[in-house]
Design an enzyme around this catalytic site. Structure first.
Site, PDB file in Angstrom:
ATOM      1  N   ASP A 175      16.532  -9.616  12.695  1.00  0.00           N
ATOM      2  CA  ASP A 175      16.055 -10.098  11.356  1.00  0.00           C
ATOM      3  C   ASP A 175      14.899 -11.131  11.742  1.00  0.00           C
ATOM      4  OD1 ASP A 175      15.117 -10.882   8.991  1.00  0.00           O
ATOM      5  OD2 ASP A 175      17.405 -11.669   8.448  1.00  0.00           O
ATOM      6  N   ASN A 212       6.137  -5.961  10.156  1.00  0.00           N
ATOM      7  CA  ASN A 212       6.247  -5.794   9.006  1.00  0.00           C
ATOM      8  C   ASN A 212       6.946  -6.648   8.250  1.00  0.00           C
ATOM      9  OD1 ASN A 212       4.948  -4.426   6.701  1.00  0.00           O
ATOM     10  ND2 ASN A 212       7.037  -3.323   6.474  1.00  0.00           N
ATOM     11  N   TYR A 220       3.831 -17.974  -0.047  1.00  0.00           N
ATOM     12  CA  TYR A 220       3.437 -16.566   0.509  1.00  0.00           C
ATOM     13  C   TYR A 220       2.139 -16.447   0.936  1.00  0.00           C
ATOM     14  CZ  TYR A 220       3.218 -11.376   0.444  1.00  0.00           C
ATOM     15  OH  TYR A 220       2.939 -10.175   0.896  1.00  0.00           O
ATOM     16  N   LYS A 248       0.602 -15.604   4.523  1.00  0.00           N
ATOM     17  CA  LYS A 248      -0.271 -14.232   5.043  1.00  0.00           C
ATOM     18  C   LYS A 248      -1.545 -14.591   5.635  1.00  0.00           C
ATOM     19  CE  LYS A 248       3.290 -11.361   4.369  1.00  0.00           C
ATOM     20  NZ  LYS A 248       3.679 -10.528   5.494  1.00  0.00           N
ATOM     21  N   ALA A 280       2.951  -1.755  -2.481  1.00  0.00           N
ATOM     22  CA  ALA A 280       2.949  -0.460  -1.869  1.00  0.00           C
ATOM     23  C   ALA A 280       3.836   0.478  -3.022  1.00  0.00           C
ATOM     24  CB  ALA A 280       3.657  -0.472  -0.659  1.00  0.00           C
TER      25      ALA A 280
END
Length: 247
Positions: A64, A93, A160, A164, A193
């Site tokens: 992980d 990913n 977040y 990114k 997605a």
């Protein structure tokens, strides 16, 4: 199965379902041997079974990146080396979104954990992948950033977005550092997605009325292309997969 990646080993790190599963299956369909790494053994085993049932070669390791950092990254690279001898391709990913909070309301612990998972975790993965690839004199790495990180549309997701956006920059920097060593590095920046509905139509999520994010299969096809010889000219690019982000 195709021979596009015959003799190649692809490490797919992040999870055993969703984009990771679709990408692992896509690599296997193109002839690659696949090593899957993620936190949930059951999901990983399910994806490995799908590949093997289709005649492909695959294995998995529980690692992980979002929680354990360097130890997990080293474990997955070592597992690929021990079981398959090499790593030609790595797709990182790992993603944690965290709770929705305005910037001033983000808990310091949440901020630290989000950056550790999305930025430091992937950096750790790259650190060990690059060391392996540099010894071999070749390799391809693709990281998952986010197309909304640079648009300001991730309201309530400051940690977040920051993680990114930083990952996109890290990817470009590493690409320039390692291109001369035969290692090609890029990122993808998908929107949400979306899974097909029961009728096979890709359903837009909230806020995507004018367009849609890529399906998991479309994201996978993009990753496979970036890792192929057909994309040998693409270096240090962050490929946006949702046209609405440019509006």
């Amino acid at each position: 199965m195709s021979a596009r990646f015959a003799g190649k080993v692809a490490l797919v790190a992040g999870a055993g379902d969703g984009i990771c599963r679709a990408t692992a299956l896509a690599f296997a369909q193109e002839g690659a041997t696949v090593m899957l790494a993620g936190p949930e053994s059951e999901d990983l085993e399910g994806t490995v079974k799908l590949i093997r049932d289709a005649g492909g070669r695959a294995d998995h390791v529980v690692a992980d990146l979002t929680a354990v950092g360097s130890a997990a990254a080293l474990r997955m690279v070592k597992a690929a080396e021990e079981r398959f001898g090499t790593i030609d391709i790595a797709f990182n990913n790992a993603t944690v979104t965290g709770p929705t909070r305005n910037v001033a309301d983000i808990c310091e612990t949440v901020w630290a954990e989000t950056l550790a998972a999305n930025l430091t975790g992937v950096w750790m993965a790259m650190k060990h992948e690059l060391a392996h690839m540099e010894r071999n004199g070749r390799g391809v790495i693709v990281n998952t950033a986010c197309n909304m990180a640079a648009t300001g549309r991730l309201v309530g997701m400051g940690a977040y977005a920051a993680s990114k956006a930083a990952l996109s920059t890290l990817t470009r920097t590493a690409a320039h550092e390692y291109a001369a060593k035969g290692i090609r590095i890029n990122a993808i920046s998908p929107g949400p997605a979306h899974e097909p509905d029961s009728g096979g139509t890709v359903v837009p999520g909230p806020g995507h009325a004018l367009s849609r994010g890529a399906s998991t299969e479309e994201v996978a096809e993009t990753v496979v292309w970036l890792c192929s010889d057909e994309a040998a000219f693409v270096v240090g690019h962050d490929l946006v997969l949702d046209k609405r982000s440019a509006a």
